[in-house]
Write a protein that holds these residues in place. Structure first.
Motif, short mmCIF file in Angstrom:
data_model
loop_
_atom_site.label_atom_id
_atom_site.label_comp_id
_atom_site.label_asym_id
_atom_site.label_seq_id
_atom_site.Cartn_x
_atom_site.Cartn_y
_atom_site.Cartn_z
N ASP A 41 38.58 -5.87 -22.35
CA ASP A 41 37.63 -6.49 -21.08
C ASP A 41 38.94 -6.75 -20.20
OD1 ASP A 41 35.48 -7.29 -19.94
OD2 ASP A 41 36.19 -9.27 -20.24
N THR A 42 40.05 -7.32 -20.69
CA THR A 42 41.10 -7.66 -19.79
C THR A 42 41.82 -6.43 -19.25
OG1 THR A 42 41.62 -9.65 -21.03
CG2 THR A 42 43.41 -8.51 -19.56
N MET A 43 42.08 -5.40 -19.92
CA MET A 43 42.40 -3.99 -19.64
C MET A 43 41.66 -3.43 -18.45
SD MET A 43 44.37 -2.31 -22.78
CE MET A 43 43.07 -1.27 -23.40
N ILE A 44 40.21 -3.52 -18.91
CA ILE A 44 39.49 -2.66 -17.73
C ILE A 44 39.54 -3.72 -16.54
CG2 ILE A 44 36.93 -2.55 -17.23
CD1 ILE A 44 36.66 -1.78 -20.13
N ASN A 45 39.37 -5.07 -16.37
CA ASN A 45 39.52 -5.64 -15.36
C ASN A 45 40.86 -5.37 -14.56
OD1 ASN A 45 37.23 -7.38 -16.06
ND2 ASN A 45 37.99 -8.83 -16.85
N ALA A 47 42.80 -2.56 -14.75
CA ALA A 47 42.49 -1.35 -14.07
C ALA A 47 41.65 -1.30 -12.86
CB ALA A 47 42.01 -0.26 -14.99
N GLU A 48 40.56 -1.92 -12.70
CA GLU A 48 39.65 -1.82 -11.69
C GLU A 48 40.21 -2.69 -10.49
OE1 GLU A 48 35.02 -2.17 -13.46
OE2 GLU A 48 35.99 -4.03 -13.25
N LYS A 49 41.06 -3.84 -10.77
CA LYS A 49 41.64 -4.45 -9.51
C LYS A 49 42.94 -3.54 -8.92
CE LYS A 49 43.63 -8.77 -8.47
NZ LYS A 49 43.99 -10.02 -8.98
N GLN A 50 43.71 -3.09 -9.85
CA GLN A 50 44.92 -2.20 -9.46
C GLN A 50 44.62 -0.98 -9.00
OE1 GLN A 50 47.92 -2.21 -12.72
NE2 GLN A 50 48.36 -4.51 -12.13
N LEU A 51 43.61 -0.30 -9.39
CA LEU A 51 43.29 1.29 -9.06
C LEU A 51 42.26 1.03 -8.06
CD1 LEU A 51 43.70 2.86 -12.55
CD2 LEU A 51 45.23 2.64 -10.96
N ASP A 52 41.66 -0.16 -7.79
CA ASP A 52 40.36 -0.15 -6.97
C ASP A 52 39.35 0.69 -7.17
OD1 ASP A 52 39.15 -1.37 -4.66
OD2 ASP A 52 39.83 0.08 -3.29
N ILE A 53 39.00 0.92 -8.41
CA ILE A 53 37.98 1.66 -9.05
C ILE A 53 36.96 1.08 -9.74
CG2 ILE A 53 39.25 3.87 -8.96
CD1 ILE A 53 39.34 3.55 -12.18
N THR A 54 35.68 1.37 -9.95
CA THR A 54 34.39 0.86 -10.80
C THR A 54 34.84 1.68 -12.12
OG1 THR A 54 33.39 0.22 -8.71
CG2 THR A 54 32.18 0.28 -10.82
#
Length: 61
Positions: A41-45, A47-54
């Protein structure tokens, strides 16, 4: 023969010990899986923040 005959008393402590060991093992596995889920869950959060993707699918869509 009747399959519901009680077992001798000397077999119950061994069975109890085996069940307690199995419970301890399952609790340890559950703890590990919770930790793993938190890490994913932390890795997904991140990745979403840094890569600006959903990555996660929005519910109800």
């Amino acid at each position: 023969m009747n399959s519901s005959t009680p077992k001798p008393p000397n077999e119950q402590p061994q069975n109890t010990d085996a069940l307690q060991q199995k419970i301890a093992l399952l609790e340890k596995q559950l703890q590990w899986e919770k930790l793993r889920a938190d890490a994913l869950d932390t890795m997904i959060n991140i990745a979403e923040k840094q890569l600006d993707i959903t990555i996660r699918k929005k519910s109800g869509n």
